[in-house]
Design an enzyme around this catalytic site. Sequence first.
Site, PDB file in Angstrom:
ATOM      1  CD  GLU A 119      -2.862  -0.677  -0.103  1.00 33.52           C
ATOM      2  OE1 GLU A 119      -2.962   0.461  -0.421  1.00 33.52           O
ATOM      3  OE2 GLU A 119      -3.832  -1.870  -0.397  1.00 33.52           O
ATOM      4  CB  CYS A 149      -1.583   6.808   2.235  1.00 35.22           C
ATOM      5  SG  CYS A 149      -2.554   5.432   3.256  1.00 35.22           S
TER       6      CYS A 149
END
Length: 480
Positions: free
Chosen positions: A248, A282
């Site tokens: 990720e 994020c």
Amino acid sequence: MHIHPHFIAGRWIETDNYSINTSPSDATDIVGYYARAQTVHVEEAIAAAAAAKRTWGATSPVQRAGVMHDIAQAIRLRTDELARVLSREEGKTLREAVGEVGRAAATFEYFGSALLQTQGQLYGSARDHVSIHTRLRPVGVVAVITPWNFPVAVPAWKIAPALAYGNSVVFKPAEMVSGSAWLLADIISRAGLPTGAFNLVMGRGSVVGGVIAGHPEIQAITFTGSTQVGKQLLNDTHQRSNARVQTEMGGKNGVIVLGDADLDIAIDSVVDSAFASTGQRCTATSRIIVTRDIAAEFTERLAKRVEQLVVGHALDERSQIGPVAHEEQLRSDLAYIELGSSEGAELICGGERLDLETPGLFLQPALFAGGSSSMRLNQEEIFGPVACVIESEDLDEAIAVLNDTPYGLSAGIMTSSLASSEEFQRRVEAGMISVNASPAISEPHVPFGGVKDSGHGPREQGMAAQHFFTEQTTHFVRSH
Ligand code: ADP
């Protein structure tokens, strides 16, 4: 001096090398001293995990479900302690830290419950007297590598499914949040797992990562962090082993605001998704793409809200935005703010470093307007409280601008039109998509992940996690 050792093969292992973690809210606040791994510690942790994998992997899902629920309960009981350390060392406000700890507990609860659901499927066969079924096996040894921005929740996303599905774990947290990781490890160490099924090694990513990538005893690596390190890890691992890797990585997330949107909802949502957690998510929104008909009104109203955000010490309950997490990140945020202005975007509020009562890394959230999509300000991940309004003519142009980045993690739209919402959901290049809601959200029971440069491998969380953390076997059984 309060030292915190590694946890390897069921024992707390001291070393002669420790890092000092201080608080970004107050440089004089020492959070603790945390062991820094050398190659030998990582090797020992991997060996311990490999030795434990048969024992733990052979336990029944129901037994493992009990362990998951015990861990969840222990996390909930120690919420205050965990949240305070998290808030001190990472800098998110205490309220946000308490929320994060709750999400970590919910994740362990979810995977405990998932183990009580079906663990395979039954099929008919073309052959007489044969039935076919599938089963799930653990993958083996899983390395968990996590970033600093969610020091409790992201490790939980990875450790909970890894352990739940019977794998053993080597956990390597980001060094600057070793305190939160250590407390989580302390909880897991008391959960009655077999020796070696869970190990914590702290320290530098370059040292630990070098041992993990391509190690023959590691069958899977789950990573969250920067796109640069994630891609390097993928490369290094695939050159040397067959381990599966899930990464990720970064984002350059956008929200579209159309003229027919409810502006109160849109502004609340953008303030949250761009600036909560100091913009260090994020999934944080950094581009706000607004149609021209409402751009002036929207920008003025948004700026008023951003100006009023109270930046302060993470433990002060009046603070809405905590400090930037570390010096280098603050330098980088300030450099991007300068760059944005030099590229021709207009800084309409914030963007300056603040001198408060304690020596901390405080930055007033920055809002730009008049930016264009090609500016580096709007192309590169900043990972701070910095966002830019970009004007567009209509939905078509707005979607083109939103997709004009190498990343594809989260994206949102604000509109009251069902048709526009549907078109956006079909055409947007992102893994996490929201309509009239903050795009910086996730829940433990649903898949999480991005497309393009934001992610590689199966999604995390929910049933999707089963794909990464198990091997499926197919069994043909003839009865007579
Ligand atoms: P962030 O700055 O968001 O934490 P990084 O990508 O720098 O993102 O780091 C994410 C995690 O990866 C951290 O735990 C870090 O220590 C680790 N890491 C850094 N370099 C490497 C590497 N070469 N191999 C494996 N892990 C690494």
